[in-house]
Write a protein that holds these residues in place. Sequence first.
Motif, PDB file in Angstrom:
ATOM      1  N   GLY A   1      53.044  96.322  88.763  1.00  0.00           N
ATOM      2  CA  GLY A   1      53.078  97.671  89.292  1.00  0.00           C
ATOM      3  C   GLY A   1      53.688  98.419  88.019  1.00  0.00           C
ATOM      4  N   ALA A   2      53.354  99.581  88.250  1.00  0.00           N
ATOM      5  CA  ALA A   2      53.901 100.747  87.144  1.00  0.00           C
ATOM      6  C   ALA A   2      55.399 100.604  87.320  1.00  0.00           C
ATOM      7  N   ASP A   3      56.092 100.770  88.618  1.00  0.00           N
ATOM      8  CA  ASP A   3      57.632 100.634  88.521  1.00  0.00           C
ATOM      9  C   ASP A   3      58.042  99.471  88.834  1.00  0.00           C
ATOM     10  N   ASN A   4      57.460  98.245  88.608  1.00  0.00           N
ATOM     11  CA  ASN A   4      57.825  96.952  88.896  1.00  0.00           C
ATOM     12  C   ASN A   4      57.818  96.794  90.568  1.00  0.00           C
ATOM     13  N   GLN A   5      57.007  97.467  91.171  1.00  0.00           N
ATOM     14  CA  GLN A   5      57.238  97.591  92.875  1.00  0.00           C
ATOM     15  C   GLN A   5      57.119  96.247  93.245  1.00  0.00           C
ATOM     16  N   TRP A   6      56.171  95.468  92.751  1.00  0.00           N
ATOM     17  CA  TRP A   6      56.070  94.049  93.238  1.00  0.00           C
ATOM     18  C   TRP A   6      56.188  93.047  92.012  1.00  0.00           C
ATOM     19  N   LEU A   7      57.290  93.164  91.317  1.00  0.00           N
ATOM     20  CA  LEU A   7      57.433  92.289  90.089  1.00  0.00           C
ATOM     21  C   LEU A   7      58.559  91.196  90.693  1.00  0.00           C
ATOM     22  N   THR A   8      57.816  89.918  90.636  1.00  0.00           N
ATOM     23  CA  THR A   8      58.690  88.874  91.293  1.00  0.00           C
ATOM     24  C   THR A   8      59.200  88.029  90.117  1.00  0.00           C
ATOM     25  N   VAL A   9      60.482  87.355  90.290  1.00  0.00           N
ATOM     26  CA  VAL A   9      61.056  86.645  89.290  1.00  0.00           C
ATOM     27  C   VAL A   9      60.136  85.508  88.473  1.00  0.00           C
ATOM     28  N   THR A  10      59.115  84.908  89.105  1.00  0.00           N
ATOM     29  CA  THR A  10      58.472  84.272  88.336  1.00  0.00           C
ATOM     30  C   THR A  10      57.613  84.857  87.608  1.00  0.00           C
ATOM     31  N   LEU A  11      56.970  85.951  87.953  1.00  0.00           N
ATOM     32  CA  LEU A  11      55.839  86.838  87.447  1.00  0.00           C
ATOM     33  C   LEU A  11      56.665  87.236  86.316  1.00  0.00           C
ATOM     34  N   TRP A  12      57.863  87.906  86.333  1.00  0.00           N
ATOM     35  CA  TRP A  12      58.502  88.429  85.266  1.00  0.00           C
ATOM     36  C   TRP A  12      58.630  87.210  84.179  1.00  0.00           C
ATOM     37  N   LEU A  13      59.103  86.019  84.470  1.00  0.00           N
ATOM     38  CA  LEU A  13      59.072  84.781  83.498  1.00  0.00           C
ATOM     39  C   LEU A  13      58.032  84.717  82.969  1.00  0.00           C
ATOM     40  N   TYR A  14      57.018  84.719  83.655  1.00  0.00           N
ATOM     41  CA  TYR A  14      55.602  84.532  82.731  1.00  0.00           C
ATOM     42  C   TYR A  14      55.264  85.539  81.863  1.00  0.00           C
ATOM     43  N   ASN A  15      55.787  86.956  82.341  1.00  0.00           N
ATOM     44  CA  ASN A  15      55.264  88.167  81.342  1.00  0.00           C
ATOM     45  C   ASN A  15      56.346  87.926  80.157  1.00  0.00           C
ATOM     46  N   ILE A  16      57.582  87.536  80.316  1.00  0.00           N
ATOM     47  CA  ILE A  16      58.514  87.415  79.160  1.00  0.00           C
ATOM     48  C   ILE A  16      57.937  86.333  78.109  1.00  0.00           C
ATOM     49  N   GLY A  17      57.742  85.130  78.865  1.00  0.00           N
ATOM     50  CA  GLY A  17      57.446  83.911  77.999  1.00  0.00           C
ATOM     51  C   GLY A  17      55.901  84.043  77.587  1.00  0.00           C
ATOM     52  N   TRP A  18      54.929  84.630  78.173  1.00  0.00           N
ATOM     53  CA  TRP A  18      53.726  84.358  77.610  1.00  0.00           C
ATOM     54  C   TRP A  18      53.048  85.832  77.461  1.00  0.00           C
ATOM     55  N   GLY A  19      53.772  86.907  77.744  1.00  0.00           N
ATOM     56  CA  GLY A  19      53.441  88.248  77.363  1.00  0.00           C
ATOM     57  C   GLY A  19      53.990  88.733  76.179  1.00  0.00           C
ATOM     58  N   GLU A  20      55.441  88.494  76.162  1.00  0.00           N
ATOM     59  CA  GLU A  20      56.206  88.926  75.080  1.00  0.00           C
ATOM     60  C   GLU A  20      56.755  87.776  74.068  1.00  0.00           C
ATOM     61  N   TRP A  21      56.335  86.597  74.341  1.00  0.00           N
ATOM     62  CA  TRP A  21      56.520  85.580  73.818  1.00  0.00           C
ATOM     63  C   TRP A  21      57.817  85.126  73.324  1.00  0.00           C
ATOM     64  N   ASN A  22      58.789  85.369  74.438  1.00  0.00           N
ATOM     65  CA  ASN A  22      60.172  85.148  74.033  1.00  0.00           C
ATOM     66  C   ASN A  22      60.609  84.022  75.005  1.00  0.00           C
ATOM     67  N   PHE A  23      60.657  82.807  74.312  1.00  0.00           N
ATOM     68  CA  PHE A  23      60.980  81.519  74.989  1.00  0.00           C
ATOM     69  C   PHE A  23      62.486  81.374  75.507  1.00  0.00           C
ATOM     70  N   GLY A  24      63.386  81.802  74.700  1.00  0.00           N
ATOM     71  CA  GLY A  24      64.511  81.801  75.179  1.00  0.00           C
ATOM     72  C   GLY A  24      64.998  82.482  76.426  1.00  0.00           C
ATOM     73  N   ARG A  25      64.637  83.841  76.263  1.00  0.00           N
ATOM     74  CA  ARG A  25      64.737  84.763  77.632  1.00  0.00           C
ATOM     75  C   ARG A  25      64.175  83.918  78.816  1.00  0.00           C
ATOM     76  N   ALA A  26      62.994  83.433  78.595  1.00  0.00           N
ATOM     77  CA  ALA A  26      62.207  82.937  79.624  1.00  0.00           C
ATOM     78  C   ALA A  26      62.914  81.544  80.232  1.00  0.00           C
ATOM     79  N   ALA A  27      63.395  80.650  79.385  1.00  0.00           N
ATOM     80  CA  ALA A  27      64.112  79.565  79.802  1.00  0.00           C
ATOM     81  C   ALA A  27      65.286  79.808  80.357  1.00  0.00           C
ATOM     82  N   ALA A  28      66.259  80.915  79.946  1.00  0.00           N
ATOM     83  CA  ALA A  28      67.380  81.365  80.672  1.00  0.00           C
ATOM     84  C   ALA A  28      67.120  81.922  82.126  1.00  0.00           C
ATOM     85  N   LEU A  29      66.017  82.659  82.093  1.00  0.00           N
ATOM     86  CA  LEU A  29      65.478  83.262  83.503  1.00  0.00           C
ATOM     87  C   LEU A  29      65.116  82.054  84.431  1.00  0.00           C
ATOM     88  N   ALA A  30      64.357  80.944  83.942  1.00  0.00           N
ATOM     89  CA  ALA A  30      64.075  79.894  84.685  1.00  0.00           C
ATOM     90  C   ALA A  30      65.323  79.167  85.357  1.00  0.00           C
TER      91      ALA A  30
END
Lengths: 301, 361
Positions: free
Chosen positions: B269-298
């Motif tokens: 959603g535009a204001d992260n209305q329905w952003l969930t933890v795992t969805l954010w993890l996906y977007n960090i890891g495979w959208g921004e390609w930042n594996f360190g942050r994704a691993a910490a979030l996991a």
Amino acid sequence: MTAVTPAPVPVIDRDPPARGRRRPRAVRGSRPGWFVYAALGAVLLASVFPFYWSLLIGSGDASTVRDPNMSWIPGGNFLANAAAVMGDPAVNFWPALMNSVISSGIIAASVVFFSTLAGWAFAKLTFRGGPWLLLFVVGTMAVPMQLGVVPLYILFSELGWTGQLGAIIVPALTSAFGVFWMTQYLRQAVPDELIEAARVDGATSFRTFLTVGVPAARPAAAMLGLFTFVSAWNNFFWPFIVLDRQNPTLPVALSLLQSNYFVDYSKVLAGVLLSTIPLLVLFVFAGKQLVSGIMQGAVKG
Amino acid sequence: MTSTLERPTRSAPAPAGARQPRRIGFGQRRSAWDLKFSPYLYISPFFILFAITGLFPIAYTAVISFMDWDLVRNSGHFIGFDQYAWVLSQPKFWVALRNTFSIFLLSSVPQLILAIFIAAMLDQNIRAKTFWRMSVLIPYVMAPVAVALIFSNMFGDQYGVVNTTLQNLGLPAVPWHSDALASHVAIATMVNFRWTGYNTLILLAAMQAIPREFYEAATVDGAGKVRQFFSITLPSLKPTLIFVIITSTIGGLQIFDEPRMYDQYGTGGADNQWLTVTLWLYNIGWGEWNFGRAAALAWILFLIILVIGAINMLVTRSLVRDEGGRDQRSRRERRAQARAAQQRLEADAARLSTPTKEARR
């Protein structure tokens, strides 16, 4: 020694014979009133409505969704939409279907085999540390998939497996749930005397497993195979990460349907229906087993 | 199974009467090994595969989460807790956490109530039992992605069938995609649609295991149907309910498919209305390609699930007292034995100490 028929497993709800002894259900053992049927009818409608809705939209055209006076009778466009989905080069429908069938089939067969083997060991053989190892297996069920997903991706990209079907098959070849399920089942399905008899007859332990364990495990194995197949077919998170649009499974292909600039819902929902049909067919033939599988697992769990 | 090839299996058992004499030696030793080691062989596939695709990634996630991971060189350099600090300092994280819990509650509480209700209906003496049971399970065979696509269309802001129906009833349309709570309700509806029937059957099985004599006795005592439900059915369901709650907690906090497919962009959603933890993890890891942050979030997500699980366990322990007959008895027996032993000891001590009491003093 051969053709050992294990004692039949008591089924939880043996439907009473149509006539005669009915389960005494308090004093009013009679049929319930209309309210129960009305409630169940409403549940049935709620279960089916989304399918019907996707048929309505999927058999219309791009403007159907925006039509305020939409008819409640399906239009005649479904086949055209389905053909459009199947022919869409961005979606890869047929490869996706093949991939789903192959991966779910292999995963189900492999999980059933390894779970039966491990369940047999845990349920019927004594070895040092057995109970602890079983506890460990159950404990792994609580570990979320997300926790290992980053290194798993790195591992597979090192191997050059990203985009390959192997990347979704290999991690799913065994399952903790399957091992636990088969252990629970075999524990009560096979009397120890049978195993002793086989041993006295000089069977090796693997032969005992084949001649005593496998026939006894058959009903539970069929259910486990069904459940594994369904969940592998529907799995999305990991395939979505590791597969690409060239080589998707059905859920991944479906997600591509929606990612266009202009979402034509008549095509999207036609694709949804198409992808659900194989499992609906499976459900028609095996729904009974799925129901009793869930109910048996619940009581033992 | 290659293992069987190593061990020459004995050919078909000799016909009765022509029993082979008992050999002591190699055959005996082999069967002793067979007994000792085959169980480990049988369970090894699970453990080997889990070590590779489960244990190693989990441990390695911890390693990566302390690193700044470089995708090109496929290696990282150590930066300590920076990734964790970054995740926890993001307002997005707290929004995602709020959304995840909100969707989880909206999808588990009504679902359980509904499942108990439907199970009670199915537990009646109805006609065509199997048909009705199968009918509640239809949604379970649909892929969550498919369910999400259908429902995100039905919950369309402008032309969705839900809003059309509401307006036909003279109610205002609900902004399903722009309002946070409304989007949570829509996503929770998808989860409920798919899982209610499954949990209904689990609860139904538990209901069928309740001895019917209880109900007969209650009827004789003059308890009505509703009273019977609250005094007999619900208390008997407790262990099963706890099982269902724990499994739906583990699953519910990982929700990804439905929020990912709720719109065509998959960013929550535009204001992260329905952003969930795992969805954010996906977007960090495979959208921004930042594996360190994704691993910490996991890892943070895993710790949250563990904490919730521990709370579940504690609550469960205090609730389930009346269950587990055998366990209970053995504990009572043990206590009785302990008490008896204590008394015996005291008696012995008393007996022994009487003559020597004076001396000891």
